[in-house]
Design an enzyme around this catalytic site. Structure first.
Site, PDB file in Angstrom:
ATOM      1  N   HIS A   1       0.815  -1.216   0.000  1.00 14.91           N
ATOM      2  CA  HIS A   1       0.000   0.000   0.000  1.00 14.91           C
ATOM      3  C   HIS A   1       0.849   1.267   0.000  1.00 14.91           C
ATOM      4  O   HIS A   1       0.308   2.363   0.175  1.00 14.91           O
ATOM      5  CB  HIS A   1      -0.919   0.015   1.221  1.00 14.91           C
ATOM      6  CG  HIS A   1      -1.974  -1.048   1.195  1.00 14.91           C
ATOM      7  ND1 HIS A   1      -2.934  -1.118   0.214  1.00 14.91           N
ATOM      8  CD2 HIS A   1      -2.213  -2.085   2.028  1.00 14.91           C
ATOM      9  CE1 HIS A   1      -3.729  -2.150   0.447  1.00 14.91           C
ATOM     10  NE2 HIS A   1      -3.308  -2.755   1.531  1.00 14.91           N
TER      11      HIS A   1
ATOM     12  N   GLU B   1      -5.883 -12.141   6.645  1.00 13.60           N
ATOM     13  CA  GLU B   1      -6.711 -10.952   6.849  1.00 13.60           C
ATOM     14  C   GLU B   1      -8.112 -11.054   6.248  1.00 13.60           C
ATOM     15  O   GLU B   1      -8.798 -10.047   6.089  1.00 13.60           O
ATOM     16  CB  GLU B   1      -6.008  -9.718   6.280  1.00 13.60           C
ATOM     17  CG  GLU B   1      -5.470  -9.913   4.880  1.00 13.60           C
ATOM     18  CD  GLU B   1      -4.380  -8.914   4.528  1.00 13.60           C
ATOM     19  OE1 GLU B   1      -4.355  -7.830   5.121  1.00 13.60           O
ATOM     20  OE2 GLU B   1      -3.548  -9.231   3.666  1.00 13.60           O
TER      21      GLU B   1
ATOM     22  N   ASP C   1      -8.605  -5.351   7.142  1.00 18.52           N
ATOM     23  CA  ASP C   1      -9.181  -6.202   6.102  1.00 18.52           C
ATOM     24  C   ASP C   1     -10.069  -7.278   6.711  1.00 18.52           C
ATOM     25  O   ASP C   1     -11.095  -7.653   6.137  1.00 18.52           O
ATOM     26  CB  ASP C   1      -8.073  -6.840   5.259  1.00 18.52           C
ATOM     27  CG  ASP C   1      -7.492  -5.869   4.238  1.00 18.52           C
ATOM     28  OD1 ASP C   1      -8.267  -5.084   3.668  1.00 18.52           O
ATOM     29  OD2 ASP C   1      -6.282  -5.896   4.013  1.00 18.52           O
TER      30      ASP C   1
END
Length: 238
Positions: A31, A135, A161
């Site tokens: 990310h 996740e 998540d």
């Protein structure tokens, strides 16, 4: 171990976190904007400030995992593990024979550009940290099988998540999440696996640490800087 996620391209932030006494930093390629050239500099900054450098790659990608370790990282974190087969593929990509089949190049930073003794390099490389990140619902459903896979060091639970997969996005303190995190912790403990997770408040971080989460990532470097700046502005203008 207490650490921080990093999404900056400035290696001075990395070095400063090491000087602050952080145990590890997660250099985020999933990310974050960190490309390989920057990654090499970040790893160097972590090393000079005595901090463990972990790279979170984009997924179970043998080339990305190998490149992160070639850059001299002390470990690699692989997100979105949903099955035991994916866990095994991550181990295979991160370890040399006999544990795995990581691509071999001795002329990389991790091997001192070819100057490290071969036997020593291959042995040390197989002792680098491998963190698998679960996740989603699929990973939780298959958790028992994932925990049985050999060759990785830490099971990391991604709370944001995971909350989304439970239909409560962002509500990481929701009772459903509390119950699930406790369940995961108990199962990991029985299998002798170390646990990791993320927290973005001191209260949550302390609670998770007391629950047995040994690899605890607190917030993100840019957000820590932002929050500190906001606090300074607020206190001066009171």
């Amino acid at each position: 171990m207490i650490g921080v996620f990093s999404k900056t391209t400035d290696s001075n932030f990395v070095e400063a976190l090491g000087l602050a006494g952080m145990d590890f930093i997660i250099l985020d390629q999933e990310h974050g904007p960190i490309h390989n050239e920057t990654l090499h500099n970040h790893v160097r900054a972590a090393r000079v400030s005595n901090m463990t450098a972990v790279v979170r790659v984009k997924g179970v990608d043998a080339n990305a995992i190998g490149a992160a370790l070639d850059a001299g990282a002390d470990g690699v974190q692989v997100p979105n593990i949903g099955t035991a087969e994916e866990a095994s593929r991550a181990v295979d990509a991160a370890r040399f024979f006999p544990t795995g089949n990581r691509g071999v190049c001795r002329f990389v930073k991790a091997a001192k550009f070819g100057s490290a003794p071969k036997a020593e390099y291959f042995q040390n490389a197989n002792e680098k940290l491998l963190i698998l990140q679960v996740e989603g619902k699929e990973g939780i459903v298959n958790l028992d099988e994932i925990l049985k896979v050999d060759g990785y060091d830490i099971l990391f639970i991604g709370p944001y998540d995971l909350s989304q997969s439970l239909g409560i996005p962002g509500q990481i303190d929701h009772p459903k999440m509390e119950e699930l995190m406790n369940e995961v912790a108990e199962k990991a403990k029985k299998q002798g696996k170390k646990l990791g997770t993320f927290a973005d408040s001191i209260t949550t971080a302390r609670k998770l640490r007391n629950r047995g989460f040994q690899y605890l990532a607190y917030s993100v470097d840019i957000n820590i800087f932002l929050e500190a700046a906001l606090k300074i502005k607020e206190e001066i203008t009171e």
